[in-house]
Motif scaffolding. Structure first.
Motif, short mmCIF file in Angstrom:
data_model
loop_
_atom_site.label_atom_id
_atom_site.label_comp_id
_atom_site.label_asym_id
_atom_site.label_seq_id
_atom_site.Cartn_x
_atom_site.Cartn_y
_atom_site.Cartn_z
N ASN A 155 0.83 -1.20 0.00
CA ASN A 155 0.00 0.00 0.00
C ASN A 155 0.87 1.26 0.00
N ALA A 156 1.98 1.21 0.73
CA ALA A 156 2.90 2.36 0.75
C ALA A 156 3.49 2.59 -0.64
N LEU A 157 3.81 1.53 -1.36
CA LEU A 157 4.31 1.67 -2.73
C LEU A 157 3.25 2.29 -3.63
N LEU A 158 2.02 1.83 -3.50
CA LEU A 158 0.94 2.38 -4.32
C LEU A 158 0.70 3.86 -4.01
N GLU A 159 0.79 4.21 -2.74
CA GLU A 159 0.60 5.61 -2.35
C GLU A 159 1.68 6.52 -2.92
N GLU A 160 2.84 5.96 -3.23
CA GLU A 160 3.93 6.71 -3.86
C GLU A 160 3.77 6.75 -5.38
N GLY A 161 2.69 6.18 -5.88
CA GLY A 161 2.46 6.18 -7.32
C GLY A 161 3.19 5.09 -8.07
N LEU A 162 3.71 4.10 -7.35
CA LEU A 162 4.44 3.01 -7.99
C LEU A 162 3.47 1.88 -8.36
N GLU A 163 3.59 1.40 -9.58
CA GLU A 163 2.69 0.35 -10.05
C GLU A 163 3.24 -1.02 -9.67
N LEU A 164 2.34 -1.92 -9.26
CA LEU A 164 2.72 -3.28 -8.90
C LEU A 164 2.13 -4.23 -9.94
N ARG A 165 3.01 -4.87 -10.67
CA ARG A 165 2.59 -5.62 -11.84
C ARG A 165 1.64 -6.77 -11.49
#
Length: 299
Positions: A155-165
């Motif tokens: 969730n922290a990665l998504l909040e930074e705008g990073l896409e998770l394949r």
């Protein structure tokens, strides 16, 4: 949309696998949406009722999820030492009392016997079955260990705008056995398992920065780039989870993974060990952001 099974998994009579001719079909997006809005406690109750038996990727986002290892008490001290010596793949966040299926420091109304969507059972180091309820297998001398999981920092990665394949492609994150060694404790030893997520070079640096703040859920990656350097022969054939697309120019990042104990167990050969099934995590009531340095107490 399916999940590749570990090649060692040959449990008889597994309805989902038989129907899918060797593969376990994930819930589709429409089936997952109702769970996405539920509290962790309500998700666990759905799992306990048997209505959700697939993976927990994308569910209870923002809350800590954990890997599970259950062992008889006679193995507990050695396994705890293994976790202490190998904090990257085995960041220990809770230990149950002997014979007690609750986890009062992590969740309310929780039962180790029923609240994981699928388990793996090992006898003498051999995988034998993958039930959705272990009540009939429970022993009075069982001790449960919960290890932080990388689902917790997604969730922290998504909040930074990073896409998770793997979330984009609606599959389970790929994980691989490696030649990266762990430090032995008693009978427990073996190579590290890693999960992999691909990013553009710039996003890879940001992902490293973000996840380094979460040491209790594996922290920063242990490797980036060439899979052969850590003993992975083919990224298109994960040992656990699913293959994901790696676009030209992207860099694969590898995080230490809590599936590592399942490899270690095959070497240690305890008379019985029960773990979560890869991707089917233990969902806690603790906010994931609180896992950055210290676990909070339940409010």
């Amino acid at each position: 949309m399916d999940i590749r099974w570990d090649s060692a998994d040959h449990s008889p009579g597994f309805r989902d696998r038989n129907e899918a001719k060797g593969k376990h079909v994930m819930s589709n997006v429409e089936e997952l949406r109702p769970l996405e809005g539920l509290s962790p406690m309500d998700v666990r109750r759905v799992i306990r009722s048997g209505q959700h038996t697939t993976d927990t990727a994308g569910i209870a986002m923002g809350y800590i999820q954990g890997n599970l290892v259950i062992l008889p008490e006679k193995y507990a001290l050695d396994f705890a030492a293994f976790c202490q010596r190998n904090p990257k793949p085995c960041p220990l966040i809770a230990v149950s009392e002997k014979g007690d299926p609750s986890l009062p420091t992590l969740a309310r109304d929780f039962d180790l016997r029923t609240d994981i969507s699928r388990y793996r059972v090992f006898r003498d180091g051999e995988f034998v079955e993958a039930p959705t309820d272990i009540s009939e297998l429970w022993q009075d001398d069982f001790v449960g260990f919960v290890l932080g999981c990388s689902f917790s920092f997604e969730n922290a990665l998504l909040e930074e705008g990073l896409e998770l394949r793997h979330l984009e492609e609606e599959v389970c994150v790929p994980a691989y056995k490696t030649t990266v060694p762990t430090t032995k404790a008693g009978p427990f030893e073996g190579g590290m398992v890693v999960s992999m997520r691909p990013f553009s070079p710039g996003d890879a640096i940001r992902a490293i920065e973000v996840t380094s703040r979460f040491p209790l859920t594996h922290g920063a990656p242990v490797h980036m780039g060439d899979p052969a350097a850590i003993g992975i022969a083919d990224l298109d054939r994960p040992d656990y989870g699913d293959r994901v697309t790696i676009e030209p120019g992207e860099v694969p990042l590898y995080w230490a993974c809590g599936i590592t104990p399942q490899v270690v167990v095959t070497n240690a050969k305890p008379d019985i060990c029960i773990t979560h099934f890869p991707g089917h995590m233990l969902i806690t009531d603790l906010p994931a952001k609180a896992s950055a340095q210290n676990l909070p107490k339940l409010a």
